[in-house]
Write a protein that holds these residues in place. Sequence first.
Motif, mmCIF file in Angstrom:
data_model
loop_
_atom_site.group_PDB
_atom_site.id
_atom_site.type_symbol
_atom_site.label_atom_id
_atom_site.label_comp_id
_atom_site.label_asym_id
_atom_site.label_seq_id
_atom_site.Cartn_x
_atom_site.Cartn_y
_atom_site.Cartn_z
ATOM 1 N N LEU A 125 0.854 -1.183 0.000
ATOM 2 C CA LEU A 125 0.000 0.000 0.000
ATOM 3 C C LEU A 125 0.891 1.235 0.000
ATOM 4 O O LEU A 125 1.647 1.458 0.954
ATOM 5 N N TYR A 126 0.820 2.027 -1.062
ATOM 6 C CA TYR A 126 1.657 3.218 -1.210
ATOM 7 C C TYR A 126 0.814 4.470 -0.969
ATOM 8 O O TYR A 126 -0.333 4.550 -1.395
ATOM 9 N N ASP A 127 1.431 5.447 -0.298
ATOM 10 C CA ASP A 127 0.721 6.684 0.007
ATOM 11 C C ASP A 127 1.713 7.842 -0.012
ATOM 12 O O ASP A 127 2.849 7.726 0.481
ATOM 13 N N GLY A 128 1.290 8.963 -0.586
ATOM 14 C CA GLY A 128 2.107 10.177 -0.565
ATOM 15 C C GLY A 128 3.375 10.109 -1.390
ATOM 16 O O GLY A 128 4.345 10.798 -1.076
ATOM 17 N N LEU A 129 3.393 9.277 -2.431
ATOM 18 C CA LEU A 129 4.587 9.191 -3.266
ATOM 19 C C LEU A 129 4.781 10.490 -4.057
ATOM 20 O O LEU A 129 3.846 11.019 -4.659
ATOM 21 N N ARG A 130 6.013 10.987 -4.060
ATOM 22 C CA ARG A 130 6.344 12.194 -4.811
ATOM 23 C C ARG A 130 7.743 12.040 -5.409
ATOM 24 O O ARG A 130 8.658 11.571 -4.728
ATOM 25 N N GLU A 148 9.859 9.455 -3.017
ATOM 26 C CA GLU A 148 9.668 9.375 -1.574
ATOM 27 C C GLU A 148 8.183 9.197 -1.256
ATOM 28 O O GLU A 148 7.319 9.700 -1.976
ATOM 29 N N GLY A 149 7.915 8.492 -0.167
ATOM 30 C CA GLY A 149 6.529 8.305 0.241
ATOM 31 C C GLY A 149 6.450 7.388 1.445
ATOM 32 O O GLY A 149 7.416 7.196 2.181
ATOM 33 N N ARG A 150 5.283 6.778 1.649
ATOM 34 C CA ARG A 150 5.047 5.871 2.765
ATOM 35 C C ARG A 150 4.551 4.529 2.243
ATOM 36 O O ARG A 150 3.843 4.456 1.232
ATOM 37 N N LEU A 151 4.924 3.480 2.970
ATOM 38 C CA LEU A 151 4.589 2.110 2.557
ATOM 39 C C LEU A 151 3.981 1.350 3.721
ATOM 40 O O LEU A 151 4.455 1.442 4.853
ATOM 41 N N ARG A 152 2.908 0.615 3.430
ATOM 42 C CA ARG A 152 2.330 -0.322 4.388
ATOM 43 C C ARG A 152 2.152 -1.671 3.689
ATOM 44 O O ARG A 152 2.102 -1.753 2.472
ATOM 45 N N TRP A 153 2.044 -2.733 4.510
ATOM 46 C CA TRP A 153 1.791 -4.067 3.971
ATOM 47 C C TRP A 153 0.434 -4.553 4.453
ATOM 48 O O TRP A 153 0.030 -4.283 5.587
ATOM 49 N N LYS A 154 -0.262 -5.288 3.585
ATOM 50 C CA LYS A 154 -1.546 -5.883 3.956
ATOM 51 C C LYS A 154 -1.493 -7.373 3.660
ATOM 52 O O LYS A 154 -1.293 -7.780 2.516
ATOM 53 N N VAL A 155 -1.644 -8.188 4.721
ATOM 54 C CA VAL A 155 -1.697 -9.643 4.597
ATOM 55 C C VAL A 155 -3.037 -10.092 5.141
ATOM 56 O O VAL A 155 -3.303 -9.934 6.337
ATOM 57 N N ALA A 156 -3.904 -10.596 4.261
ATOM 58 C CA ALA A 156 -5.287 -10.935 4.628
ATOM 59 C C ALA A 156 -5.965 -9.687 5.183
ATOM 60 O O ALA A 156 -6.084 -8.694 4.486
ATOM 61 N N VAL A 157 -6.394 -9.705 6.455
ATOM 62 C CA VAL A 157 -7.053 -8.531 7.042
ATOM 63 C C VAL A 157 -6.085 -7.686 7.872
ATOM 64 O O VAL A 157 -6.453 -6.628 8.370
ATOM 65 N N TRP A 158 -4.854 -8.164 8.043
ATOM 66 C CA TRP A 158 -3.858 -7.439 8.844
ATOM 67 C C TRP A 158 -3.150 -6.396 7.997
ATOM 68 O O TRP A 158 -2.729 -6.666 6.878
ATOM 69 N N VAL A 159 -3.023 -5.171 8.525
ATOM 70 C CA VAL A 159 -2.327 -4.076 7.845
ATOM 71 C C VAL A 159 -1.223 -3.573 8.771
ATOM 72 O O VAL A 159 -1.470 -3.271 9.942
ATOM 73 N N SER A 160 -0.014 -3.481 8.231
ATOM 74 C CA SER A 160 1.122 -3.052 9.038
ATOM 75 C C SER A 160 1.088 -1.545 9.264
ATOM 76 O O SER A 160 0.298 -0.815 8.661
ATOM 77 N N GLY A 161 1.985 -1.078 10.116
ATOM 78 C CA GLY A 161 2.149 0.354 10.311
ATOM 79 C C GLY A 161 2.838 0.992 9.109
ATOM 80 O O GLY A 161 3.447 0.317 8.281
ATOM 81 N N GLN A 220 -2.635 0.501 -4.291
ATOM 82 C CA GLN A 220 -2.154 -0.757 -3.734
ATOM 83 C C GLN A 220 -1.692 -1.659 -4.867
ATOM 84 O O GLN A 220 -2.185 -1.571 -5.993
ATOM 85 N N GLN A 221 -0.732 -2.523 -4.547
ATOM 86 C CA GLN A 221 -0.101 -3.349 -5.573
ATOM 87 C C GLN A 221 -0.004 -4.791 -5.101
ATOM 88 O O GLN A 221 0.556 -5.078 -4.048
ATOM 89 N N ALA A 222 -0.548 -5.695 -5.906
ATOM 90 C CA ALA A 222 -0.366 -7.119 -5.654
ATOM 91 C C ALA A 222 0.977 -7.541 -6.250
ATOM 92 O O ALA A 222 1.759 -6.702 -6.717
ATOM 93 N N GLN A 223 1.256 -8.828 -6.228
ATOM 94 C CA GLN A 223 2.526 -9.300 -6.770
ATOM 95 C C GLN A 223 2.632 -8.950 -8.256
ATOM 96 O O GLN A 223 1.680 -9.088 -9.013
ATOM 97 N N GLY A 224 3.782 -8.460 -8.661
ATOM 98 C CA GLY A 224 3.994 -8.099 -10.058
ATOM 99 C C GLY A 224 4.530 -6.693 -10.213
ATOM 100 O O GLY A 224 5.065 -6.104 -9.269
ATOM 101 N N ASP A 225 4.362 -6.138 -11.419
ATOM 102 C CA ASP A 225 4.916 -4.828 -11.766
ATOM 103 C C ASP A 225 3.814 -3.793 -11.993
ATOM 104 O O ASP A 225 2.729 -4.117 -12.483
ATOM 105 N N VAL A 226 4.123 -2.570 -11.607
ATOM 106 C CA VAL A 226 3.266 -1.412 -11.887
ATOM 107 C C VAL A 226 4.159 -0.310 -12.435
ATOM 108 O O VAL A 226 5.259 -0.083 -11.925
#
Length: 203
Positions: free
Chosen positions: A95-100, A157-170, A120-126
């Motif tokens: 999960l990407y946020d505030g990318l600049r 630069e930006g912020r990154l979070r991870w989401k696994v099932a229903v769990w979301v990291s800081g 948000q990005q699943a496995q692969g390329d964007v």
Amino acid sequence: MSLITDDPDRAPRDCTAARRHHSGRRRRRLLIATASAVALLLALAIMLWLTLRPSSPRFRLLTATTTTNATGGMGTVLLDASLVVHNPNAHALALYDGLRARASYTGLQLATAAPIPPFQQAQGDVVLSAALSSSSSAAEETTAGGRSPALLTLRLEGRLRWKVAVWVSGSRILAAECVAAAVSPSQLRAVVVQDCQCATTIE
């Protein structure tokens, strides 16, 4: 009616010792069951962590082209860049946020871009695109250092979070730095870069 006898083999038995023995066995069984359950949960948590532990995304500068919108001088520098973001994780969404995107030359900030909308990005390329532009004063400063080649870099630069099932990291700070080219100020007006790997850091 009670039968009292002097024969010790036929006397009533003392049940206190038997109850203590039975209670001790029950506590031991409960302790073994609890320890086994804790060990099983711990092993399961370690297996899940090793299986689902997210690996850092990788960035690659696909293309970067600089131009100027003025003749007879540096004018305003325009930089069009395309980056490929790779998520290697099969079970974790990025999960990407505030990318600049920012571009710099000889340590001076040369151009900036509007923030990239969260995604948000699943496995692969964007593929991400960024259009950067500088002020005339910032562009003119790049010529003050002479004609020796210097590094033109692009930083995301930006912020990154991870989401696994229903769990979301800081949220964590993400930075990807791409060295686009080593060019002289006179060449800065028309730089075309293709396929450059970026250094990624996550804090």
